[in-house]
Design an enzyme around this catalytic site. Structure first.
Site, short mmCIF file in Angstrom:
data_model
loop_
_atom_site.label_atom_id
_atom_site.label_comp_id
_atom_site.label_asym_id
_atom_site.label_seq_id
_atom_site.Cartn_x
_atom_site.Cartn_y
_atom_site.Cartn_z
N HIS A 39 0.61 10.56 25.87
CA HIS A 39 -0.61 10.59 25.04
C HIS A 39 -0.27 10.58 23.55
O HIS A 39 -1.05 11.01 22.71
CB HIS A 39 -1.49 11.79 25.37
N SER A 77 6.54 -5.04 0.73
CA SER A 77 5.19 -5.06 0.19
C SER A 77 5.23 -5.63 -1.22
O SER A 77 6.15 -5.34 -2.01
CB SER A 77 4.61 -3.64 0.15
#
Length: 502
Positions: A177, A307
């Site tokens: 999870h 970036s």
């Protein structure tokens, strides 16, 4: 632009350069599929190229003529030789002009081939329908594509197997999870990825082996045209079908077809190929999540920019590209099923345009995914110290059961110890969540006199390697017994790192 030039005095080199400029200008003014212009490899690109397709058509026409000659039809050796000498001699301008005029690609290439092999022109495509070259070529091309994908899958399996063996006993946090769970190892987690790649490989091999040749079946699959050519001789028609199949390199052929082979074959092939998309997407998603944790990174080149705005960024762009392309590949699986479901009786042409796109894109996309995955695997970086830090943040809580058992062995009450550990855990958890401090559960235990009987055992009790179960043994057993036996036959085809265009 119209340029007036005295061509007689214009140097040929400048003339060629000018033509090249015009071609480039035309190229840049049109849309091009990024799969071919940006991502495709040379090997898979060639398999699905027009040159390979139309040269295969010509080879199939030669095979048909040779077989018909061997079975008694009046075809000369001169005609066959002329065809063989012109397999690669394709006049693309003539072919394009013929198709514009006739609106029929097969007949356009029949006439284009006949123009360079005029003696053979009368017997090219004798008795055949368009699907003789079209469908049989698609089966040949898909089989070639599957062979290449199997080789590239095996390379990825080999890289991942080596990675798993290297890190088979390096403890790391497991996640269920996406919440911290029991420890596993970096190598054992890699085997989860490897197992799915191996399943893809075995499924591709099975599909490759199952592909049958369409053969010579005629307009609606009845072989009536060939029965007419051989004056009603059924045995010769069957011999022709078998002979052409063998010459094309296939061991088995369809007994029953309509005009086309059943389009369930395309659905089966593309569905299996699309399975690679699911596998690579899962692997690359995990890599992206691990990159966020700074535990594992894909390769990042010296001059690579993460970036345009944030110079420090090290974005997992290869993995992100794979996830993006994997979605496209997975989406293609439904299209051949719809095509198969909507074929009317012996054939309908609404399969054609769809198949031109889907079959090629399916293989090209899978090829890009495997090339990029291999590139990631060959340069994947592991940061053991970061992994250890994350383990130390969670292991004190996970170790409470082991601490409880050690205290009981030392004579403590199980219930009393459980309560002590519960209180300390809550206090340590509050410090982590509310104050942003490190997990000090072990410090609390080492300062508490109640746990004096095991203070000298504490470092051994919380040794991460005591919490990984049989991970190293599972990795070794899986790779040695299940992985290596499957991929060893591809060993001679292993290549250096694939070159990525971008």
């Amino acid at each position: 632009y119209h340029v007036n030039i005295k061509w007689g005095s214009f140097k040929l080199s400048y003339y060629n350069e000018y033509k090249s400029y015009l071609r480039m200008a035309e190229f840049q003014s049109r849309y091009h599929n990024p799969l071919t212009s940006r991502y495709q490899s040379d090997d898979m690109g060639y398999i699905f190229s027009d040159r390979n397709k139309f040269e295969t058509w010509r080879k199939l026409w030669i095979i048909l003529a040779e077989s018909e000659k061997e079975l008694g039809l009046p075809i000369t050796e001169e005609q066959i030789t002329e065809m063989k000498e012109n397999v690669t001699n394709i006049d693309w301008d003539v072919a394009a002009s013929e198709e514009r005029a006739r609106r029929h690609d097969v007949m356009a290439h029949v006439h284009t081939f006949g123009a360079v092999a005029p003696t053979a022109a009368p017997i090219i495509h004798l008795g055949a329908t368009s699907c003789y070259v079209g469908d049989n070529t698609d089966l040949i091309v898909m089989r070639e594509g599957l062979e290449l994908l199997c080789t590239k899958l095996s390379r990825c399996c080999k890289e991942l197997a080596d990675f798993a063996m290297k890190y088979k006993d390096l403890p790391t946090l497991g996640f269920t999870h996406y919440q911290p769970a029991q420890l596993t190892t970096v190598g054992k987690r890699a085997c989860l990825w490897l197992q799915e790649l191996l399943l893809d490989l075995t499924q591709l091999e099975e599909v490759h082996q199952s592909i049958k040749f369409r053969g010579v079946k005629g307009t609606t699959g009845t072989q009536a045209s060939f029965l007419e050519l051989f004056d009603g001789n059924h045995e010769k028609v069957e011999e022709l079908d078998a002979l052409v199949t063998k010459k094309a390199g296939f061991k088995q052929k369809f007994t029953i077809t309509g005009q086309t082979y059943t389009r369930k074959v395309d659905a089966m092939v593309i569905s299996t190929v699309a399975g690679i998309g699911a596998t690579v997407n899962k692997f690359c998603t995990d890599v992206r999540l691990l990159a966020n944790l700074k535990e594992i990174e894909e390769p990042f080149e010296k001059t690579q920019i993460g970036s345009s705005a944030m110079p420090y960024k090290r974005n997992p762009m290869r993995s992100e590209r794979c996830c993006s392309l994997a979605r496209h590949l997975i989406s293609l699986a439904s299209s051949p099923l719809n095509t198969a479901a909507n074929q009317w009786f012996e054939r309908t042409l609404d399969d054609s345009a769809n198949r031109r796109i889907v079959l090629g894109e399916g293989f090209l996309t899978a090829d890009v995914l495997l090339n990029t995955t291999q590139n990631i695997l060959q340069g994947m970086i592991v940061y053991p110290k970061v992994i250890e830090k994350h383990i130390n943040e969670e292991l004190p809580f996970m170790a409470t059961e082991n601490i409880l058992m050690a205290m009981v062995k030392a004579g403590a009450s199980r219930q009393e110890c459980h309560e002590k550990l519960r209180v300390l855990s809550q206090e340590a958890g509050r410090v982590v969540k509310e104050e942003g401090q490190a997990n000090d559960m072990l410090d609390r235990i080492s300062r508490d006199d109640y746990f004096q009987p095991i203070h000298d055992q504490l470092s051994q009790i919380v040794d991460p390697k005591l919490f990984i179960g049989r991970c190293p043994q599972q990795v070794e057993k899986f790779i040695e017994e299940e992985v290596y036996p499957v991929i060893e036959k591809y060993a001679e085809k292993y290549a250096a790192a694939p070159s990525l265009r971008v």
